[in-house]
Motif scaffolding. Sequence first.
Motif, PDB file in Angstrom:
ATOM      1  N   THR A  33       0.843  -1.206   0.000  1.00 38.39           N
ATOM      2  CA  THR A  33       0.000   0.000   0.000  1.00 38.39           C
ATOM      3  C   THR A  33       0.875   1.251   0.000  1.00 38.39           C
ATOM      4  OG1 THR A  33      -1.578  -1.286   1.300  1.00 38.39           O
ATOM      5  CG2 THR A  33      -1.953   1.075   1.175  1.00 38.39           C
ATOM      6  N   ASN A  34       1.938   1.248   0.830  1.00 38.55           N
ATOM      7  CA  ASN A  34       2.825   2.419   0.909  1.00 38.55           C
ATOM      8  C   ASN A  34       3.481   2.712  -0.435  1.00 38.55           C
ATOM      9  OD1 ASN A  34       2.338   2.260   3.599  1.00 38.55           O
ATOM     10  ND2 ASN A  34       4.427   1.830   4.238  1.00 38.55           N
ATOM     11  N   VAL A  35       4.037   1.672  -1.057  1.00 34.73           N
ATOM     12  CA  VAL A  35       4.872   1.929  -2.241  1.00 34.73           C
ATOM     13  C   VAL A  35       4.003   2.421  -3.402  1.00 34.73           C
ATOM     14  CG1 VAL A  35       4.891  -0.387  -3.289  1.00 34.73           C
ATOM     15  CG2 VAL A  35       6.876   1.067  -3.499  1.00 34.73           C
ATOM     16  N   VAL A  36       2.783   1.890  -3.514  1.00 32.37           N
ATOM     17  CA  VAL A  36       1.917   2.323  -4.623  1.00 32.37           C
ATOM     18  C   VAL A  36       1.443   3.755  -4.381  1.00 32.37           C
ATOM     19  CG1 VAL A  36      -0.221   1.844  -5.861  1.00 32.37           C
ATOM     20  CG2 VAL A  36       1.237  -0.046  -5.135  1.00 32.37           C
ATOM     21  N   LEU A  37       1.208   4.076  -3.118  1.00 32.60           N
ATOM     22  CA  LEU A  37       0.780   5.438  -2.779  1.00 32.60           C
ATOM     23  C   LEU A  37       1.926   6.427  -3.027  1.00 32.60           C
ATOM     24  CD1 LEU A  37      -1.487   7.114  -1.662  1.00 32.60           C
ATOM     25  CD2 LEU A  37      -0.794   6.512   0.636  1.00 32.60           C
ATOM     26  N   GLU A  38       3.124   6.047  -2.596  1.00 35.90           N
ATOM     27  CA  GLU A  38       4.284   6.939  -2.727  1.00 35.90           C
ATOM     28  C   GLU A  38       4.654   7.158  -4.192  1.00 35.90           C
ATOM     29  OE1 GLU A  38       6.115   8.744  -0.948  1.00 35.90           O
ATOM     30  OE2 GLU A  38       6.151   8.045   1.114  1.00 35.90           O
ATOM     31  N   GLU A  39       4.726   6.059  -4.955  1.00 37.36           N
ATOM     32  CA  GLU A  39       5.308   6.175  -6.298  1.00 37.36           C
ATOM     33  C   GLU A  39       4.272   6.427  -7.380  1.00 37.36           C
ATOM     34  OE1 GLU A  39       7.971   2.935  -7.058  1.00 37.36           O
ATOM     35  OE2 GLU A  39       9.090   3.258  -5.196  1.00 37.36           O
ATOM     36  N   HIS A  40       3.010   6.045  -7.126  1.00 33.33           N
ATOM     37  CA  HIS A  40       2.009   6.181  -8.195  1.00 33.33           C
ATOM     38  C   HIS A  40       0.805   7.014  -7.769  1.00 33.33           C
ATOM     39  CE1 HIS A  40       4.242   3.231 -10.498  1.00 33.33           C
ATOM     40  NE2 HIS A  40       4.402   2.606  -9.350  1.00 33.33           N
ATOM     41  N   HIS A  41       0.798   7.449  -6.492  1.00 29.01           N
ATOM     42  CA  HIS A  41      -0.281   8.303  -5.992  1.00 29.01           C
ATOM     43  C   HIS A  41      -1.637   7.629  -6.159  1.00 29.01           C
ATOM     44  CE1 HIS A  41       2.778  11.424  -7.618  1.00 29.01           C
ATOM     45  NE2 HIS A  41       3.264  10.727  -6.604  1.00 29.01           N
ATOM     46  N   LEU A  42      -1.659   6.331  -5.903  1.00 29.66           N
ATOM     47  CA  LEU A  42      -2.907   5.565  -5.990  1.00 29.66           C
ATOM     48  C   LEU A  42      -3.127   4.846  -4.674  1.00 29.66           C
ATOM     49  CD1 LEU A  42      -2.664   3.798  -9.450  1.00 29.66           C
ATOM     50  CD2 LEU A  42      -4.203   5.649  -8.808  1.00 29.66           C
ATOM     51  N   ILE A  43      -4.387   4.695  -4.320  1.00 32.64           N
ATOM     52  CA  ILE A  43      -4.708   3.935  -3.106  1.00 32.64           C
ATOM     53  C   ILE A  43      -5.110   2.532  -3.529  1.00 32.64           C
ATOM     54  CG2 ILE A  43      -6.307   3.756  -1.195  1.00 32.64           C
ATOM     55  CD1 ILE A  43      -6.354   6.803  -1.089  1.00 32.64           C
ATOM     56  N   VAL A  44      -4.433   1.547  -2.972  1.00 28.94           N
ATOM     57  CA  VAL A  44      -4.751   0.153  -3.311  1.00 28.94           C
ATOM     58  C   VAL A  44      -6.039  -0.228  -2.590  1.00 28.94           C
ATOM     59  CG1 VAL A  44      -3.938  -2.211  -3.158  1.00 28.94           C
ATOM     60  CG2 VAL A  44      -2.311  -0.368  -3.530  1.00 28.94           C
ATOM     61  N   GLY A  45      -6.979  -0.845  -3.329  1.00 32.28           N
ATOM     62  CA  GLY A  45      -8.250  -1.236  -2.712  1.00 32.28           C
ATOM     63  C   GLY A  45      -8.174  -2.603  -2.062  1.00 32.28           C
ATOM     64  N   VAL A  46      -7.552  -3.554  -2.757  1.00 38.37           N
ATOM     65  CA  VAL A  46      -7.491  -4.921  -2.224  1.00 38.37           C
ATOM     66  C   VAL A  46      -6.075  -5.447  -2.439  1.00 38.37           C
ATOM     67  CG1 VAL A  46      -8.508  -7.236  -2.327  1.00 38.37           C
ATOM     68  CG2 VAL A  46      -9.894  -5.264  -2.956  1.00 38.37           C
ATOM     69  N   VAL A  47      -5.503  -6.061  -1.406  1.00 38.95           N
ATOM     70  CA  VAL A  47      -4.195  -6.704  -1.548  1.00 38.95           C
ATOM     71  C   VAL A  47      -4.414  -8.203  -1.361  1.00 38.95           C
ATOM     72  CG1 VAL A  47      -1.837  -6.871  -0.689  1.00 38.95           C
ATOM     73  CG2 VAL A  47      -3.032  -4.693  -0.582  1.00 38.95           C
ATOM     74  N   VAL A  48      -4.003  -8.979  -2.358  1.00 39.66           N
ATOM     75  CA  VAL A  48      -4.199 -10.429  -2.299  1.00 39.66           C
ATOM     76  C   VAL A  48      -2.827 -11.083  -2.252  1.00 39.66           C
ATOM     77  CG1 VAL A  48      -5.333 -12.389  -3.419  1.00 39.66           C
ATOM     78  CG2 VAL A  48      -6.187 -10.078  -3.804  1.00 39.66           C
ATOM     79  N   ILE A  49      -2.576 -11.875  -1.222  1.00 37.83           N
ATOM     80  CA  ILE A  49      -1.282 -12.567  -1.113  1.00 37.83           C
ATOM     81  C   ILE A  49      -1.513 -14.028  -1.496  1.00 37.83           C
ATOM     82  CG2 ILE A  49       0.674 -13.064   0.396  1.00 37.83           C
ATOM     83  CD1 ILE A  49       0.130 -10.078   0.127  1.00 37.83           C
ATOM     84  N   VAL A  50      -0.747 -14.514  -2.483  1.00 36.28           N
ATOM     85  CA  VAL A  50      -0.946 -15.887  -2.974  1.00 36.28           C
ATOM     86  C   VAL A  50       0.390 -16.640  -2.989  1.00 36.28           C
ATOM     87  CG1 VAL A  50      -2.935 -15.283  -4.417  1.00 36.28           C
ATOM     88  CG2 VAL A  50      -0.642 -15.105  -5.354  1.00 36.28           C
ATOM     89  N   ASP A  51       0.305 -17.932  -3.290  1.00 42.45           N
ATOM     90  CA  ASP A  51       1.519 -18.754  -3.381  1.00 42.45           C
ATOM     91  C   ASP A  51       2.268 -18.445  -4.677  1.00 42.45           C
ATOM     92  OD1 ASP A  51       1.105 -20.309  -1.026  1.00 42.45           O
ATOM     93  OD2 ASP A  51      -0.552 -21.271  -2.063  1.00 42.45           O
ATOM     94  N   PRO A  52       3.562 -18.785  -4.731  1.00 44.90           N
ATOM     95  CA  PRO A  52       4.306 -18.587  -5.986  1.00 44.90           C
ATOM     96  C   PRO A  52       3.666 -19.400  -7.106  1.00 44.90           C
ATOM     97  CG  PRO A  52       5.803 -19.069  -4.179  1.00 44.90           C
ATOM     98  CD  PRO A  52       4.424 -19.290  -3.655  1.00 44.90           C
TER      99      PRO A  52
END
Length: 1583
Positions: free
Chosen positions: A1530-1549
């Motif tokens: 969430t931080n990196v997308v906000l800092e570098e792209h000025h966007l707020i992430v709505g959903v973060v999905v963590i999955v297996d490789p």
Amino acid sequence: MADRGVDLSALPKEVRDQLAELDLELSEGDITQKGYEKKRAKLLASYIPQLPKAELSLPDVQPSPSHSANPSPSPEAPGPSTSSASRHHRAHRSGGARDERYRSDIHTEAVQAALAKHREEKMALPMPTKRRSYFVQSPIDNCTPPDTSSASEDEGSLRRKAALSAVLAQTLQSPDYWINRSVQSSSTSSSASSTLSHGEPKTQPQPQPQPQLQPGASVLADVLAHTRIENSVPPDVTSSTPQERGSRVDLPPAVRGMSRGQSRSSMLDTADGVPVSSRVSTKIQQLLNTLKRPKRPPLSEYFLDDSEEIVEVPRPDPNTPKPEGRQIIPVKGEPLGVVSNWPPALQAALARWGATQAKSPALTALDITGKPLYTLTYGKLWSRSLKLAYTLLNKLGTKTEPVLQTGDRVALVYPNSDPGMFWVAFYGCLLAEVIPVPIEVPLSRQDAGSQQIGFLLGSCGVSLALTSEVCLKGLPKTQNGEIVQFKGWPRMKWVVTDTKYLTKPSKDWQPHIPTANTDTAYIEYKASKEGTVMGVAVSKIAMLTHCQALTQACNYCEGETLVNVLDCKKDMGLWHGVLTSVMNRIHTITVPYAVMKACPMSWVQRVHIHKARVALVKCRDLHWAMMAHKDQKDINLSSIRMLIVADGANPWSVSSCDAFLNVFQSHGLRPEVICPCATSPEALTVAIRRPGARGAPLPARAILSMGGLSHGVIRVNTEDKNSALTVQDVGHIMPGALMCIVKPDGPPQLCKTDEIGEIVINSRAGGTMYYGLPGVTKNTFEVIPVNQAGAPIGEIPFARTGLLGFVGPGSLVFVVGKIEGLLMVSGRRHNADDLVATALAVEPVKTVYRGRIAVFSVTVFYDERIVIVAEQRPDASEEDSFQWMSRVLQAIDGIHQVGLYCLALVQANTLPKTPLGGIHICETKQSFLDGNLHPCNILMCPHTCVTNMPKPRQKQPVDVGPASMLVGNLVAGKRIAQAMGRELGVVEDQDLIRKHQFLSEALQWRAQTDPDHVLYILLNSKGVPVCTATCAQLHKRAEKITATLIERGGLNTGDNVVLLYPPGIDLIAAFYGCLYAGVIPVTVRPPHPQNLAATLPTVRMIIDVSKAACILTTQPLMRILRSREAAASVNVKTWPTIIDTDDLPRKRPPQIYKPPTAEMLAYLDFSVSTTGMLTGVKMSHAAISTLCRSIKLQCELYSSRQIAICLDPYCGLGFVLWCLSSVYSGHQSILIPPLELETSLPVWLSTLSQYKIRDTFCSYSVMELCTKGLGTQSEMLKARGLNLSCVRSCVVVAEERPRLALSQSFSKLFKDLGLSPRAVSTAFGSRVNLAIGLQGTSGPDPSTVYVDMKSLRHDRVRLVEKGAPQSLPLMESGTILPGVRVIIVNPETRGPLGDSHLGEIWVNSPHSASGYYTIYGEESLQADHFNTKLSFGDPQTLWSRTGYLGFIKRTELLDASGDRHDALFVVGSLDETLELRGLRYHPIDIETSVSRAHRSIAESAVFTWTNLLVVVAELSGSEQEALDLVPLVTNVVLEEHHLIVGVVVIVDPGVIPINSRGEKQRMHLRDSFLADQLDPIYVAYNM
């Protein structure tokens, strides 16, 4: 607690004891609510005959002050302020380990009221989804099954939910209900999670209608989210216009798959086909409903980003309270009186008492049970200190080389439980004139903060440590028994100071006791907000003066008794309990922390037994004593004349003091003896309340408005008691001191009388410097306040105390917080302690472990963001935790009017601790930022708290027509952005014309003229040729297939035939067999035998869409197509005719088909695009001949050449190189199926080396495999003789932006093997034209430019220097092929653009495809994509639209003909771009940032769903790291792209699907996510 019908006082004593014990256990968190009720019911069962059994477990209605209104366990000291609260692991039951500094009944009520207010506007917060295996740490019955909110809920359950929410809504009107929830069982928690509310902000100064949700609306929203969702526009949550902002949309419009850019073939538009009744979309729907609430400040107009401004600049709010008072006048303390018998130095006092009052008790220490362990008399203290001083000076080292010199610094390492040893060591050092530096006992090598202690020891130049024998034994040792070298510490010598090791001084030796001067006496450590530990030096005169000032302020008399519960190494415990007490011959009784844990009443008992006059405690000690006092009837506290509350400056101390007085007033405690004080490591004691006279009016209280405080202004709170802060005064400033209040930031300007500022003190009794750190010292100890005009008010330097406060009526000092706990959010100040208190007032008993909560801020996107981290109780359920988190959000929003950025719960006992068991805030913050916190629950709320986003860009209507643009460019001297390859040239030789017309004829001609020339060699994973084909062999195999087709297929000319083969020569033969038979081949990738369910439907789809009349394949594949496993995925009964071509009879066809014109269809090229669309394009005979000719010219291919191909041969340029090019140009192709690399990685590179290949073609997935798998093995490959210096060009075949980072790392890794860095390049093709750019043999090397990412989002190209912030490197996509023309066009106006402008790439070339192959023949798309004309400029030429954005830049390089070279740069596919906030984003840019966010992110992909940005990250580390990724992503997308992430999905490789070209299939991923097929480790819905 008064149970209905039971008079507790009438119960037998042992039952009362057991009940009290139970209450303590519950409040402690050592027993669950359920267990508590069960045990309690059991105890009372026999005394309640008249009550039916069912009512026993009902909670009490009236919360008793001691228990249920008070549901907050101890917050561990955030930071150093309560570091005396040591927390050691303990085996036995914790006796009241609840530090209640923060608790306040008023505050708890305020929180409940704030929560109740939120309940009225109910909003559903989606609960995060966790994978089952993630719950290992909690017992199974507490786990929420993953499907609680899934589509399986029937209408009935929704109705039940409605009924329940109605009941909840009624109950919610009474705040009592929420207070009592803490003692209720958790039966309702399951339903509550899906309908949790999220409050309405209330900072809007202008009146705004509070939207009320109709009772049924949220349930209806639920029903809607569950129904099959059909065509209507997705709700836009990112750009609501200002006028809608006040109202709320009650019913969410249904959600449909977003229509894509220019969807190429709507027939297979997958998103429409996803039934959205899955739980994932329900949660997204809930999230959307939550986000539709108006944001807090209305956003002002958007301004363009040409200026460096990105951030929304907050407009000053006209209603902000401003200070109105006059400038403050410095406050003077009473003069410091001179008493004739005050000693000239502190050591002199000890010498005097040691000689004249040797039998008088100085110190009594207690054992773990609270019984006196030993008493040290003044005689003993003096003689032992003398021995130690003598030993230090004379017995360490030799006469000529003593180890210690006067003024050296010495560390004192003693546990709290052994104060006697510490006293002797401290006074021994004073007598030896060395400087003691008391520090905590290091527990382990990696102890949190031990590194900072190392910094302290280093800056003070400490190399010797004094300790006791017992303590030394307990320190961690190395294998050979030496004490370990602690992290960051200088090398230390350890000296044991037990009496038996000390030497008695010789008769003639006397210590030197000079009159107190400005030399340093001792150094006290202090941790800063950043976590560095510094040493505050206190001079001998300051030490003495401070003791005198304390004696005068506290009115100490000789021979009094003092009970000290504080840590005697620093702060009040040292100043009162070790220094001032010796000066006044006071008898000190120390109660170590360990005793307090075992017996919280011990200090009160000591006061009673010894008739102590003074007690020195913290709020938590008051609270513990209160909790444990149940049966101590006979205690008498009337002897106390002064109860000093060391952390009385804490805003929440007032309620602890009141509650304690309330309980113990009946035991003789007088209200006027409670004396809060304010202290600081730099200024020592700042202020202390003097003990009052009987009957005098009690000191003042201030009830302040939190809103005012956040603006740094004092306003008495009148209207809203919920957001009030009650503070008590800390008395007057110390005798002989001068105090000012200055602004905490910027120059030290004096505050106004109604303004909060930092307290600064000028006094002889304060610290003098940070030892060894002159730079920092100046800013803290030598501050000269200035007036409004900026002129200094005098010469005298003041010291900053780090305390924020103001001077009240009668010069009383009030403290409202500390600088180190200050959080500046959007220009408003919040106090970390206040936030902790609010969080603790939210019934934490079920959730938070021992009240351990840390609050800090992190800087993200140009502002501070508040993060709360708490330890979760081991038995807390998912539901409880999530509910608690949601309530904390609401409470903090309601009371402090500030949004939380992140709320995380970690496992109990995992946060880094300070030496005394508090939470180490700095280490915790660092762990959070490094992704090492390992939360077990997390809630991010960027949507609510990030309010400085620029307003979404509104697309301006284009007033300027394309003609004016063209003229404008010409006037500006810019050329139109177009480029072309060289001429194809004219074919002279008659023979060649025949050969070039049709590839089938070319093969026949080669078979006649050069039958034994080997065209193809197929290698296996060992690099061994398994199959070769000469011109004649290929021709004969093709004839056999033709004969079979004519015989068995029953086909008509022009029918479509599917070729289903693994990569190899069979595929090539079958292709030419079809051309010979006059049918149209369609190559299809065979299904994966291990994964039929995923791969077979695509095969089926192509067969159906292409209306194939027949399938040519091998025997094994034929068996698979008809197998039982295949039947599970597709209908195997309806396959067209299947012919296996493995063992065909030797037959020749009657004749070989020759097409009447070259415009006839040769083959169909089917491919699934990255957006998940299946498209087939038609390739004519003319197109493939010119394409082959173009490649031959560009790469200089002829019969004697060899090329190596490691590509999938099913579509695009890969198919052309594999099947067509060799037959046309006659060169030899060495074929390496990419699958073989999985068995043996080096096979491709070793082939290049072995055959001395000059030109090779591969895909990005092959390059990535080699980079990741062989990167570390280059030495080994070199040793095997692998040499790549022969490779002249290595072309990556792709339909995307060149992956510069991958190409560069590939070049760098294999540079040692001789690979030229110039060799690697990227080809570019698209659906409409399979090969547009390809780096050939001639022409300049591919060039790289850097463009500004911010401009790119606005569809502009701004070239910047390498290394500029927000710059993006782009590499040219090969040289444009002969015969190809490219132009850059504005996709909306269809007018040509100028040089270096971003637009769609259009292409004109004889080898473009002739159109889409569709069943219905969608003419509109056909015309739009294949035969398009420019709206202006050159309206005759027909162009094909590639669907890719890019630009052309004329470079300084020269091409083969000597002209300046025009480079084509591809930025990305138009279909893939994400339109967010009115700007255009390329997924790859966001993914690059995400992959950099944490070491454990292996791969990531982004897509949008109803204007929410969804980030899917593959976790390569352990599952416990899953939740660490959420805030970092969430931080990196906000800092570098000025966007707020709505959903973060963590999955297996390996979950993110990738096609054969190595491109991510983001739409497939999106559909799998929405259909809930990903089996994610964790899904976080950001609020």
